[in-house]
Each structure stands twice: as C-alpha cells, then as structure tokens.
Design an enzyme around this catalytic site. Structure first.
Site, PDB file in Angstrom:
ATOM      1  N   TYR A  10       1.017  -1.255   0.061  1.00 18.57           N
ATOM      2  CA  TYR A  10       0.036   0.083  -0.070  1.00 18.57           C
ATOM      3  C   TYR A  10       0.867   1.128  -0.032  1.00 18.57           C
ATOM      4  O   TYR A  10       0.671   2.140  -1.005  1.00 18.57           O
ATOM      5  CB  TYR A  10      -0.991  -0.042   1.226  1.00 18.57           C
ATOM      6  CG  TYR A  10      -1.880   1.198   1.144  1.00 18.57           C
ATOM      7  CD1 TYR A  10      -2.617   1.317   0.308  1.00 18.57           C
ATOM      8  CD2 TYR A  10      -1.564   2.072   2.474  1.00 18.57           C
ATOM      9  CE1 TYR A  10      -3.709   2.659   0.465  1.00 18.57           C
ATOM     10  CE2 TYR A  10      -2.555   3.282   2.254  1.00 18.57           C
ATOM     11  CZ  TYR A  10      -3.565   3.694   1.407  1.00 18.57           C
ATOM     12  OH  TYR A  10      -4.182   4.682   1.620  1.00 18.57           O
ATOM     13  N   LYS A  55       1.238   4.430  -2.871  1.00 18.83           N
ATOM     14  CA  LYS A  55       0.810   5.748  -2.706  1.00 18.83           C
ATOM     15  C   LYS A  55       2.059   6.425  -2.825  1.00 18.83           C
ATOM     16  O   LYS A  55       2.102   7.849  -3.065  1.00 18.83           O
ATOM     17  CB  LYS A  55       0.217   5.805  -1.063  1.00 18.83           C
ATOM     18  CG  LYS A  55      -0.977   5.431  -0.972  1.00 18.83           C
ATOM     19  CD  LYS A  55      -2.076   6.096  -1.814  1.00 18.83           C
ATOM     20  CE  LYS A  55      -3.478   5.725  -1.778  1.00 18.83           C
ATOM     21  NZ  LYS A  55      -4.450   6.544  -2.433  1.00 18.83           N
TER      22      LYS A  55
HETATM   23  N1  LIG Z   1      -9.244   6.113   5.186  1.00 21.97           N
HETATM   24  C1  LIG Z   1      -7.772   6.446   5.277  1.00 21.97           C
HETATM   25  O1  LIG Z   1      -7.477   6.334   6.571  1.00 21.97           O
HETATM   26  C2  LIG Z   1      -7.167   6.848   4.245  1.00 21.97           C
HETATM   27  C3  LIG Z   1      -6.007   7.331   4.387  1.00 21.97           C
HETATM   28  C4  LIG Z   1      -5.235   8.076   3.550  1.00 21.97           C
HETATM   29  C5  LIG Z   1      -5.682   7.890   2.123  1.00 21.97           C
HETATM   30  N2  LIG Z   1      -7.010   7.115   1.878  1.00 21.97           N
HETATM   31  C6  LIG Z   1      -7.236   7.171   0.606  1.00 21.97           C
HETATM   32  O2  LIG Z   1      -8.303   7.486   0.250  1.00 21.97           O
HETATM   33  C7  LIG Z   1      -9.074   7.103  -0.997  1.00 21.97           C
HETATM   34  C8  LIG Z   1     -10.659   6.775  -0.494  1.00 21.97           C
HETATM   35  O3  LIG Z   1     -10.660   5.685   0.460  1.00 21.97           O
HETATM   36  P1  LIG Z   1     -11.476   5.975   1.779  1.00 21.97           P
HETATM   37  O4  LIG Z   1     -10.826   6.040   2.862  1.00 21.97           O
HETATM   38  O5  LIG Z   1     -12.850   6.828   1.311  1.00 21.97           O
HETATM   39  O6  LIG Z   1     -11.953   4.264   1.775  1.00 21.97           O
HETATM   40  P2  LIG Z   1     -13.441   3.681   1.585  1.00 21.97           P
HETATM   41  O7  LIG Z   1     -14.493   4.041   2.305  1.00 21.97           O
HETATM   42  O8  LIG Z   1     -13.212   2.010   1.275  1.00 21.97           O
HETATM   43  O9  LIG Z   1     -13.569   3.855  -0.063  1.00 21.97           O
HETATM   44  C9  LIG Z   1     -13.003   3.616  -1.118  1.00 21.97           C
HETATM   45  C10 LIG Z   1     -13.687   3.742  -2.521  1.00 21.97           C
HETATM   46  O10 LIG Z   1     -12.938   3.569  -3.572  1.00 21.97           O
HETATM   47  C11 LIG Z   1     -13.522   2.467  -4.486  1.00 21.97           C
HETATM   48  N3  LIG Z   1     -12.932   1.335  -5.214  1.00 21.97           N
HETATM   49  C12 LIG Z   1     -12.118   0.647  -4.613  1.00 21.97           C
HETATM   50  N4  LIG Z   1     -11.706  -0.290  -5.608  1.00 21.97           N
HETATM   51  C13 LIG Z   1     -12.184   0.354  -6.678  1.00 21.97           C
HETATM   52  C14 LIG Z   1     -12.097  -0.076  -8.044  1.00 21.97           C
HETATM   53  N5  LIG Z   1     -11.179  -1.128  -8.385  1.00 21.97           N
HETATM   54  N6  LIG Z   1     -12.626   0.581  -9.083  1.00 21.97           N
HETATM   55  C15 LIG Z   1     -13.383   1.712  -8.696  1.00 21.97           C
HETATM   56  N7  LIG Z   1     -13.680   2.229  -7.365  1.00 21.97           N
HETATM   57  C16 LIG Z   1     -12.799   1.461  -6.264  1.00 21.97           C
HETATM   58  C17 LIG Z   1     -14.720   1.976  -3.476  1.00 21.97           C
HETATM   59  O11 LIG Z   1     -16.017   1.759  -4.294  1.00 21.97           O
HETATM   60  P3  LIG Z   1     -16.585   0.225  -4.696  1.00 21.97           P
HETATM   61  O12 LIG Z   1     -15.975  -0.785  -3.633  1.00 21.97           O
HETATM   62  O13 LIG Z   1     -17.906   0.757  -4.880  1.00 21.97           O
HETATM   63  O14 LIG Z   1     -15.716  -0.037  -6.014  1.00 21.97           O
HETATM   64  C18 LIG Z   1     -15.037   3.164  -2.527  1.00 21.97           C
HETATM   65  O15 LIG Z   1     -15.961   4.072  -3.091  1.00 21.97           O
HETATM   66  C19 LIG Z   1      -8.155   5.787  -1.187  1.00 21.97           C
HETATM   67  O16 LIG Z   1      -7.449   6.254  -2.320  1.00 21.97           O
HETATM   68  C20 LIG Z   1      -7.358   5.627   0.096  1.00 21.97           C
HETATM   69  O17 LIG Z   1      -6.351   4.952  -0.297  1.00 21.97           O
HETATM   70  C21 LIG Z   1      -7.641   6.857   3.275  1.00 21.97           C
END
Ligand SMILES: NC(=O)c1ccc[n+]([C@@H]2O[C@H](COP(=O)([O-])OP(=O)(O)OC[C@H]3O[C@@H](n4cnc5c(N)ncnc54)[C@H](OP(=O)(O)O)[C@@H]3O)[C@@H](O)[C@H]2O)c1
Length: 272
Positions: free
Chosen positions: A172, A176
């Site tokens: 991961y 990133k």
């Molecule tokens: N939460 C944290 O602590 C955190 C910290 C730093 C960065 N981020 C980043 O923030 C972003 C959003 O994550 P989140 O925290 O909001 O998590 P989340 O609630 O799990 O949302 C992730 C989103 O990405 C979509 N997704 C996953 N795989 C996909 C695919 N193959 N094609 C299209 N859509 C896909 C999911 O939709 P479907 O499952 O419906 O496809 C979901 O809408 C990510 O890039 C993550 O790495 C998160």
C-alpha cells in the site's frame, strides 16, 4: 448572493472515482453543497452502482435537482473499461473540468514473503495504474480547453503512507508513493498549461478503508481507531473542494492532513 467558491464552480463538471463510500462520497456531497445553484454536474463512479444511485438521489433531493448527477459503474483496475469511459458518457457530461482520482484500497497487513499476490495486484492495479489510466483518459479534454495549453484540475488522493512507509504496509505504501511521484511529475509536465495538479494526502480517516484492509472484519477495523478520534471523510472532502475552488492561478500542490492525535503514519496518541 453565491459564494466565491460557488461562482468558481459555475457550469463545471466534476468526475469523482470511488464515490460510493468514504472520502469520495463525502466529496460528492461537499461539491453539491458548495455550489447547489451553479449548474454543477457530478459524475460519480465506483463498482457499487446501487450505492452511487442512492447518493445521486440524495444529492438531487437536497439540491432540488439543480446539481445534475450521472452515475457509472466503473472498476478503475480494468483498463478496457477506462478506455471506453469518456466515449460512453452522455454528451452533456463529457466536458469534465475537475477529476478527483480517489478510488483506492488497502488489503491486508502481511509482510514479505507472506504478501498475497492477488492483494498486491489489486492494490497496484487500483491505486496506481487505475489512477494513471483515468488521468490519461481525461487529460485530452483538459488539454483541448482554453487558449493557454489547457485548463482543468486533477486532484489525486495519496496518503501519509506514500511519504512514510510502515511495517505491514509495504505494498500500500509503495502504491501511494507511486501516486505522489506521478502527481509531482505530472505537475511539472503540465507547467506550461493552466491545468492544476493537486495532491491530497490524508492521515487517519474513518471510512470503509480499514474494513476492506481486514477483509470485512469490523472488530479489527474498529481497533485501528481505539482511543483515537480519526478524521471524518467530510474533513478531507472540505480540503478537496477548497483546493478546487481557489483562484485559477493558485495551486494547492501538496497537503498532508492529520487528526490532532496523529504525528506520523504510526505515531498516535491513544487515550487509555
Ligand atoms: N481512510 C484512510 O485512513 C485513508 C488515509 C489516506 C488515504 N486514503 C485514501 O483515500 C481514498 C478513499 O478511501 P476511503 O478512505 O474513502 O475508503 P473507502 O470508504 O473504502 O472508499 C474507497 C472507494 O474506492 C472505491 N474503489 C475501490 N476499488 C475500486 C475499483 N477497483 N474501481 C473503482 N472504485 C474502487 C470504492 O468503491 P467500490 O467498492 O464501490 O468500487 C470506494 O468508493 C483511497 O485512495 C485511500 O487510499 C484513505
């Protein structure tokens, strides 16, 4: 009178990947709430189409149909689906101004040599090649706009993990770090245009992220946040919309957002 932010979103079309939950979902609502009467259009994509349709219905209701929402079931890890994506959009949604590359995921906490090949592949294909393919699909639209080589915003969601690798997160973190490097290269490549390339790196945000990491085990996901007050997805959505609504000559190139108890990827103060 419309706010400056609403004026700057006048007539714009915003494409958000991974809009079915978490940060992407919040970003859809935040754009709509910032500019409910500006002729804003949203394209929401993810694999879970039912969740997208519900969000679209909620936004339409909240804005009296003034924000138009188009939903598309799209797996960003599928290059063929991305290749046909723009051509398949209804004509009134094709003039995209803002791309939020948010879709992403983490799977597992395994260390080498125990990393599951499928997990490694899905993380790279979603977080890295999916983001790059999406960017390449949309960039021609931006490059054709205006008289200064192109106009539009590309907002890439990275992570603290891309700056600071941690144990159990090698894949991961590598994905990133790749997002961060791609984002910085792209900004330099597009320097002669008005295309803004914006990096947003969240720290700890409570979404479905950790549930996905632990393959649906909610108790393990909850333990990640025990004794902490994580950011909410709305906190990150506000930063994304802020960046997109600055004056055109202002580029929020790089942001790192922590909750107040977090000082680094793995440095947390936990209340006992
Ligand atoms: N939460 C944290 O602590 C955190 C910290 C730093 C960065 N981020 C980043 O923030 C972003 C959003 O994550 P989140 O925290 O909001 O998590 P989340 O609630 O799990 O949302 C992730 C989103 O990405 C979509 N997704 C996953 N795989 C996909 C695919 N193959 N094609 C299209 N859509 C896909 C999911 O939709 P479907 O499952 O419906 O496809 C979901 O809408 C990510 O890039 C993550 O790495 C998160």
């Amino acid at each position: 009178m419309a706010s400056i932010a609403a004026q700057r979103l006048e007539g714009k079309t915003v494409l958000i990947t991974g809009a079915s939950s978490g940060i992407g979902r919040s970003t859809a609502f935040e754009f709509a709430r910032t500019a409910p009467n500006s002729g804003l259009k949203l394209i929401l994509t993810a694999r879970r189409i039912d969740a997208l349709r519900q969000i679209a219905a909620d936004i339409s209701k909240e804005t009296n149909d003034n924000v138009k929402v188009h939903t598309v079931q799209l797996d960003v890890s599928d290059p063929a689906a991305i290749r046909s994506f723009v051509g398949d959009l209804p004509a009134e949604f094709r003039d995209i101004h803002i791309l939020v590359n948010n879709a992403g995921l983490v799977r597992g906490v395994a260390k080498a040599p125990e990393i599951v090949e499928e997990d490694m592949n899905i993380m790279f294909q979603t977080n890295v090649t999916g983001l790059i393919n999406m960017t390449q699909a949309i960039l021609p639209i931006f490059l054709a706009r205006g008289s200064e080589g192109g106009e539009g915003d590309i907002i890439n969601i990275g992570s603290i993990a891309g700056r600071e690798p941690y144990v159990g997160g090698s894949i991961y973190c590598a994905t990133k770090a790749a997002v961060r490097t791609f984002t910085d290269s792209l900004r330099k490549e597009l320097i002669a245009t008005r295309i803004r390339v914006i990096g947003v790196d969240p720290g700890q945000v409570e979404t479905e992220f950790s549930v996905v990491r632990f393959y649906g085990d909610k108790s393990k996901a909850d333990a990640v946040y025990s004794g902490c007050e994580p950011l909410t997805p709305d906190d990150i959505a506000e930063v994304i919309v802020f960046a997109a609504t600055r004056r055109q000559n202002v580029v929020i190139a790089d942001t790192l957002i922590f909750p107040s108890h977090q000082g680094a990827a793995t440095v947390m103060h936990r209340k006992s």
